[in-house]
Design a protein around this motif. Structure first.
Motif, PDB file in Angstrom:
ATOM      1  N   THR A 295     -52.480  -3.097 -18.446  1.00 30.81           N
ATOM      2  CA  THR A 295     -52.527  -1.839 -19.193  1.00 30.81           C
ATOM      3  C   THR A 295     -51.293  -1.020 -18.829  1.00 30.81           C
ATOM      4  OG1 THR A 295     -53.658  -0.575 -17.474  1.00 30.81           O
ATOM      5  CG2 THR A 295     -55.060  -1.720 -19.034  1.00 30.81           C
ATOM      6  N   GLY A 296     -50.865  -0.190 -19.716  1.00 33.07           N
ATOM      7  CA  GLY A 296     -49.742   0.687 -19.383  1.00 33.07           C
ATOM      8  C   GLY A 296     -49.005   1.176 -20.608  1.00 33.07           C
ATOM      9  N   THR A 297     -47.960   1.945 -20.309  1.00 31.05           N
ATOM     10  CA  THR A 297     -47.209   2.616 -21.365  1.00 31.05           C
ATOM     11  C   THR A 297     -46.250   1.660 -22.058  1.00 31.05           C
ATOM     12  OG1 THR A 297     -47.285   4.533 -19.945  1.00 31.05           O
ATOM     13  CG2 THR A 297     -45.763   4.636 -21.777  1.00 31.05           C
ATOM     14  N   SER A 298     -46.205   1.735 -23.360  1.00 32.84           N
ATOM     15  CA  SER A 298     -45.213   1.000 -24.143  1.00 32.84           C
ATOM     16  C   SER A 298     -44.460   2.005 -25.000  1.00 32.84           C
ATOM     17  CB  SER A 298     -45.894  -0.037 -25.049  1.00 32.84           C
ATOM     18  OG  SER A 298     -46.501  -1.025 -24.261  1.00 32.84           O
ATOM     19  N   PHE A 299     -43.285   1.589 -25.441  1.00 34.47           N
ATOM     20  CA  PHE A 299     -42.412   2.503 -26.197  1.00 34.47           C
ATOM     21  C   PHE A 299     -41.945   1.832 -27.481  1.00 34.47           C
ATOM     22  CE2 PHE A 299     -42.187   3.423 -21.753  1.00 34.47           C
ATOM     23  CZ  PHE A 299     -42.141   4.815 -21.678  1.00 34.47           C
ATOM     24  N   ARG A 300     -42.020   2.543 -28.561  1.00 31.91           N
ATOM     25  CA  ARG A 300     -41.433   2.041 -29.812  1.00 31.91           C
ATOM     26  C   ARG A 300     -40.770   3.226 -30.500  1.00 31.91           C
ATOM     27  NH1 ARG A 300     -46.255  -2.078 -31.952  1.00 31.91           N
ATOM     28  NH2 ARG A 300     -46.457  -3.089 -29.918  1.00 31.91           N
ATOM     29  N   ASN A 301     -39.520   3.026 -30.840  1.00 33.70           N
ATOM     30  CA  ASN A 301     -38.788   4.121 -31.476  1.00 33.70           C
ATOM     31  C   ASN A 301     -39.157   4.156 -32.957  1.00 33.70           C
ATOM     32  OD1 ASN A 301     -37.061   6.209 -31.768  1.00 33.70           O
ATOM     33  ND2 ASN A 301     -35.200   5.053 -31.285  1.00 33.70           N
ATOM     34  N   GLU A 302     -40.409   4.489 -33.225  1.00 37.77           N
ATOM     35  CA  GLU A 302     -40.942   4.464 -34.589  1.00 37.77           C
ATOM     36  C   GLU A 302     -40.065   5.310 -35.509  1.00 37.77           C
ATOM     37  OE1 GLU A 302     -43.369   2.646 -35.561  1.00 37.77           O
ATOM     38  OE2 GLU A 302     -44.593   2.188 -33.797  1.00 37.77           O
ATOM     39  N   VAL A 303     -39.784   4.806 -36.702  1.00 41.19           N
ATOM     40  CA  VAL A 303     -38.925   5.538 -37.635  1.00 41.19           C
ATOM     41  C   VAL A 303     -39.607   6.833 -38.074  1.00 41.19           C
ATOM     42  CG1 VAL A 303     -37.737   5.425 -39.858  1.00 41.19           C
ATOM     43  CG2 VAL A 303     -37.913   3.380 -38.447  1.00 41.19           C
ATOM     44  N   THR A 304     -40.894   6.704 -38.403  1.00 46.49           N
ATOM     45  CA  THR A 304     -41.610   7.914 -38.817  1.00 46.49           C
ATOM     46  C   THR A 304     -42.914   8.036 -38.043  1.00 46.49           C
ATOM     47  OG1 THR A 304     -42.332   6.572 -40.671  1.00 46.49           O
ATOM     48  CG2 THR A 304     -40.801   8.356 -41.165  1.00 46.49           C
ATOM     49  N   PRO A 305     -42.846   8.601 -36.810  1.00 41.99           N
ATOM     50  CA  PRO A 305     -44.099   8.824 -36.096  1.00 41.99           C
ATOM     51  C   PRO A 305     -44.940   9.800 -36.907  1.00 41.99           C
ATOM     52  CG  PRO A 305     -42.267   9.889 -34.966  1.00 41.99           C
ATOM     53  CD  PRO A 305     -41.686   9.163 -36.127  1.00 41.99           C
ATOM     54  N   ARG A 306     -46.236   9.558 -37.004  1.00 38.65           N
ATOM     55  CA  ARG A 306     -47.032  10.466 -37.835  1.00 38.65           C
ATOM     56  C   ARG A 306     -48.512  10.321 -37.514  1.00 38.65           C
ATOM     57  NH1 ARG A 306     -46.343  10.387 -43.132  1.00 38.65           N
ATOM     58  NH2 ARG A 306     -44.136  10.022 -42.946  1.00 38.65           N
ATOM     59  N   ASN A 307     -49.266  11.188 -38.174  1.00 40.02           N
ATOM     60  CA  ASN A 307     -50.713  11.173 -38.051  1.00 40.02           C
ATOM     61  C   ASN A 307     -51.172  11.377 -36.618  1.00 40.02           C
ATOM     62  OD1 ASN A 307     -51.176  10.919 -40.766  1.00 40.02           O
ATOM     63  ND2 ASN A 307     -50.959   8.692 -40.711  1.00 40.02           N
ATOM     64  N   PHE A 308     -50.739  12.517 -36.078  1.00 42.79           N
ATOM     65  CA  PHE A 308     -51.144  12.899 -34.726  1.00 42.79           C
ATOM     66  C   PHE A 308     -50.694  11.806 -33.767  1.00 42.79           C
ATOM     67  CE2 PHE A 308     -55.057  15.018 -32.494  1.00 42.79           C
ATOM     68  CZ  PHE A 308     -54.195  15.792 -31.739  1.00 42.79           C
ATOM     69  N   PHE A 310     -51.531   8.694 -33.784  1.00 51.48           N
ATOM     70  CA  PHE A 310     -51.735   7.340 -34.331  1.00 51.48           C
ATOM     71  C   PHE A 310     -50.471   6.493 -34.201  1.00 51.48           C
ATOM     72  CE2 PHE A 310     -51.655   4.165 -37.712  1.00 51.48           C
ATOM     73  CZ  PHE A 310     -52.865   3.535 -37.508  1.00 51.48           C
ATOM     74  N   ARG A 311     -49.365   7.032 -34.651  1.00 47.08           N
ATOM     75  CA  ARG A 311     -48.101   6.296 -34.489  1.00 47.08           C
ATOM     76  C   ARG A 311     -47.180   7.146 -33.638  1.00 47.08           C
ATOM     77  NH1 ARG A 311     -47.478   4.778 -39.220  1.00 47.08           N
ATOM     78  NH2 ARG A 311     -48.257   2.677 -38.927  1.00 47.08           N
ATOM     79  N   SER A 312     -47.198   6.883 -32.323  1.00 47.03           N
ATOM     80  CA  SER A 312     -46.387   7.646 -31.375  1.00 47.03           C
ATOM     81  C   SER A 312     -45.214   6.791 -30.936  1.00 47.03           C
ATOM     82  CB  SER A 312     -47.198   7.999 -30.132  1.00 47.03           C
ATOM     83  OG  SER A 312     -48.385   8.663 -30.474  1.00 47.03           O
ATOM     84  N   ARG A 313     -44.285   7.424 -30.268  1.00 41.57           N
ATOM     85  CA  ARG A 313     -43.139   6.655 -29.751  1.00 41.57           C
ATOM     86  C   ARG A 313     -43.401   6.191 -28.317  1.00 41.57           C
ATOM     87  NH1 ARG A 313     -39.076  10.488 -33.073  1.00 41.57           N
ATOM     88  NH2 ARG A 313     -38.630   8.995 -34.715  1.00 41.57           N
ATOM     89  N   GLU A 314     -44.300   6.879 -27.640  1.00 44.58           N
ATOM     90  CA  GLU A 314     -44.736   6.447 -26.302  1.00 44.58           C
ATOM     91  C   GLU A 314     -46.254   6.398 -26.355  1.00 44.58           C
ATOM     92  OE1 GLU A 314     -43.264   8.845 -23.064  1.00 44.58           O
ATOM     93  OE2 GLU A 314     -44.821   8.096 -21.722  1.00 44.58           O
ATOM     94  N   PHE A 315     -46.828   5.260 -25.999  1.00 41.25           N
ATOM     95  CA  PHE A 315     -48.279   5.122 -26.104  1.00 41.25           C
ATOM     96  C   PHE A 315     -48.751   4.116 -25.065  1.00 41.25           C
ATOM     97  CE2 PHE A 315     -47.957   1.016 -28.224  1.00 41.25           C
ATOM     98  CZ  PHE A 315     -46.687   1.084 -28.763  1.00 41.25           C
ATOM     99  N   GLU A 316     -50.053   4.073 -24.883  1.00 38.71           N
ATOM    100  CA  GLU A 316     -50.583   3.176 -23.848  1.00 38.71           C
ATOM    101  C   GLU A 316     -51.360   2.029 -24.480  1.00 38.71           C
ATOM    102  OE1 GLU A 316     -52.545   5.138 -20.642  1.00 38.71           O
ATOM    103  OE2 GLU A 316     -53.233   3.251 -19.771  1.00 38.71           O
ATOM    104  N   GLN A 317     -51.123   0.844 -23.958  1.00 37.38           N
ATOM    105  CA  GLN A 317     -51.840  -0.337 -24.449  1.00 37.38           C
ATOM    106  C   GLN A 317     -52.744  -0.904 -23.362  1.00 37.38           C
ATOM    107  OE1 GLN A 317     -48.297  -2.658 -25.702  1.00 37.38           O
ATOM    108  NE2 GLN A 317     -49.244  -2.637 -27.724  1.00 37.38           N
TER     109      GLN A 317
END
Ligand code: GAP
Length: 573
Positions: A295-308, A310-317
């Motif tokens: 478990t832990g933090t992952s990062f994706r430089n999402e083009v359009t982070p949105r919806n609170f 839901f699509r973040s640039r730093e999130f935990e899996q």
């Protein structure tokens, strides 16, 4: 024959959910006092505890007592161990995993405003005069040509959204309506049965027109970038052609910061498991079949982070890689797929808002024999669904790739297989294990649980409450002295101490003596606290307390000395 679309309840208000999250300290915008930073969210006291509860529920049910102690398809108890791997790994890892070459999203810019969005999130709003029976052929026509005179479809405006449901919601926004030239929506947009488009009736100022809402496929956008109106300005010719954009964040290791020092922040926790597969087998007694969780933090430089969140640039899996013999892999895939669906149900997502969607054959990677998504109907995807967790049959792809790129052998010698030798033992079999991967997102999990729990009950003086599952609720119980006299505060204090000692490790236990009892109940309802115990006059004479159920508002009396056992049973602790 056309089928009626299944009616879905009106989506809950995301604005109201977000407001509650901020007001009660569940989720805050990161760097809020500086105006926020797009795609990053922080958790407040209640949110941090709630997310910890979710992480621990996952850890408990996937690592310590995997699949609730059930036996797997091999007839034995499922075995899993954890690892904790780093965010930054050797850059070659991401070449081997395919993330350097293939982890891309198509990106489109508005040349005038410089705003950027994902091309595959572009929805088009079209006016059309075609009768409904001809709609099917008309839509295939719009995919091949946006200016087919026969079917008379013209691009009118575009909306950025990742699902049609989200686009339909966006169109209700008055500001957007103004931009699109919409005077009124005369007939709400509804899904056209079994097709990926929506139809409604809109007035652009010249009377009611039938309108379809359709995805603009990337190919169409490439061919018609000059005619598709910009979602930001409404003007055609302002969009660039889609370009591929790699989603990995990069950084530099050490002080020199040359290209040779370039490294990446992990876009998934899964790869850390494959990298340590050999060390785990060599250092522990685990034998195939078994799982390794991370478990832990992952990062994706999402083009359009949105919806609170839901699509973040730093999130935990929270990901499990379950290794097994190739011949048993499909059975294990089905096992984990079904268990994961049941698991989400067990913590409060039961009902029509949760589905398991099996990917079609043409959606699968070449190495995969199956992928399913656990999907939740978020208010912003409704009536559609958004992914909460993916369960993938990854074959031997990852271990094979890392074996090839690292030069380290990652096969496994299985002493339980092969023909029997004269001495009674087995000859053994060497193979690269297949991997089944249930990959959950903890932030999306928190969001889905909050959306599901959010309830408005107009019959209550404070109508908003969170019906969180007791296992997930950040506040487990509250103790209230009804009045500040007759020794009630002292009895309450004693009960609080007892509950704190017993359950304080699982979440917050609150003591509240301020304001009216109704206000105290409302405060707890809104924070999702499942049980409130009140010390009143009768407690002093009969040694009983009231316990109030958050969801029904009903109260019952139980013995003061039974409160600990009562709560223990309800919390499963
Ligand atoms: N190892 C496989 C993998 O990472 P994924 O479907 O890309 O698969 C797994 O991610 C889960 O991680 C998703 O189902 C979702 O819950 C979460 N996730 C992925 N991207 C996310 C993002 N940008 N923001 C929040 N959660 C995300």
């Amino acid at each position: 024959m056309t089928t009626e679309p299944t009616p879905t309840p009106a989506p809950k208000s995301m604005d109201a959910i977000m407001a509650l999250c901020k007001r009660r300290g569940f989720i805050f915008q990161a760097s809020d006092i500086y105006g926020g930073i797009n795609g990053f969210w922080d958790y407040g006291p209640l949110g941090a505890q709630m997310k910890k509860n979710l992480r621990e529920a996952w850890w408990q049910d996937m690592i310590l007592n995997p699949a609730w102690g059930q036996k797997g398809p091999n007839g034995e108890r499922v075995k899993c161990v954890p690892v904790e791997t780093r965010i930054i790994q050797h850059p070659k890892v991401w070449e081997a995993s395919g993330h350097v070459g293939g982890f891309n999203d198509p990106m489109v810019d508005d040349k005038e405003t410089k705003q950027r969005f994902r091309a595959d999130h572009l929805r088009g709003l079209y006016t059309t005069s075609i009768p409904s029976e001809e709609m099917t052929s008309a839509v295939s026509a719009v995919v091949s040509s946006t200016a087919n005179p026969k079917v008379n479809i013209v691009p009118r405006a575009t909306v950025i959204a990742s699902t049609e449901g989200e686009a339909v919601e966006a169109i209700k926004d008055k500001k957007l309506q103004k931009l699109l030239g919409i005077r009124s929506i005369d007939e709400p947009f509804t899904p056209f049965p079994e097709m990926s488009f929506w139809r409604g009736k809109v007035n652009f100022g010249k009377g009611t027109e039938s309108v379809t809402l359709e995805v603009v496929p990337i190919e169409t956008l490439k061919a018609h970038a000059s005619t598709v109106p910009s979602p930001f300005t409404g003007k055609p010719g302002h969009l660039t052609e889609p370009r591929q954009f790699n989603l990995m964040f990069s950084t530099y290791i050490g002080a020199t910061a040359t290209e040779d020092d370039k490294a990446y922040l992990r876009p998934e926790t899964a790869q850390g498991v494959f990298l340590q597969f050999k060390n785990v087998v060599d250092s522990t007694r685990v034998r195939i079949p078994f799982g390794i969780g991370n478990t832990g933090t992952s990062f994706r430089n999402e083009v359009t982070p949105r919806n609170f969140t839901f699509r973040s640039r730093e999130f935990e899996q929270a990901e499990l890689e379950f290794f097994c013999h190739p011949s048993e892999s499909v059975e294990w895939y089905k096992f984990w797929r079904d268990f994961r669906m049941n698991w989400w149900k067990s913590i409060g997502l039961a009902g029509d808002n949760l589905i398991l969607r099996e990917h079609d054959k043409d959606e699968l990677s070449h190495y995969s024999q199956g992928t399913s998504d656990v999907e939740y109907r978020f208010p912003f995807t409704s009536p559609g669904f958004g992914e909460l967790e993916g369960i993938a049959h990854r074959g031997d792809y990852d271990l094979t790739q890392h074996q090839k790129h690292s030069g380290t052998k990652l096969d496994y010698f299985d002493t339980t297989r092969g023909e029997r030798l004269p001495n009674g033992s087995k000859k053994g079999e060497r193979y690269i294990p297949h991997c089944i991967e249930p990959a959950a997102g903890l932030d999306r999990g928190v969001l889905a649980l909050l959306c599901e729990a959010y309830t408005v009950d107009a019959s209550r003086p404070s109508p908003e409450l969170l019906k969180l599952h007791p296992r997930i609720a950040p506040i487990k119980a509250a103790v209230f002295p009804l009045m500040d006299k007759d020794g009630m505060p002292e009895v309450a204090e004693k009960l609080y101490d007892e509950l704190f000692a017993k359950f304080g490790k699982t979440g917050f236990i609150e003591m509240d003596a301020k304001q009216s009892i109704g206000k105290r109940y409302a405060r707890m309802d809104e924070a999702g606290c499942p049980f409130c115990f009140t010390i009143d006059q009768e407690t002093l004479t009969a040694q009983t307390v009231t316990v109030r159920d958050r969801d029904t508002g009903k109260q019952e009396r139980i013995g003061l000395d039974k409160v600990g056992a009562y709560l223990g049973e309800k919390l499963g602790a």
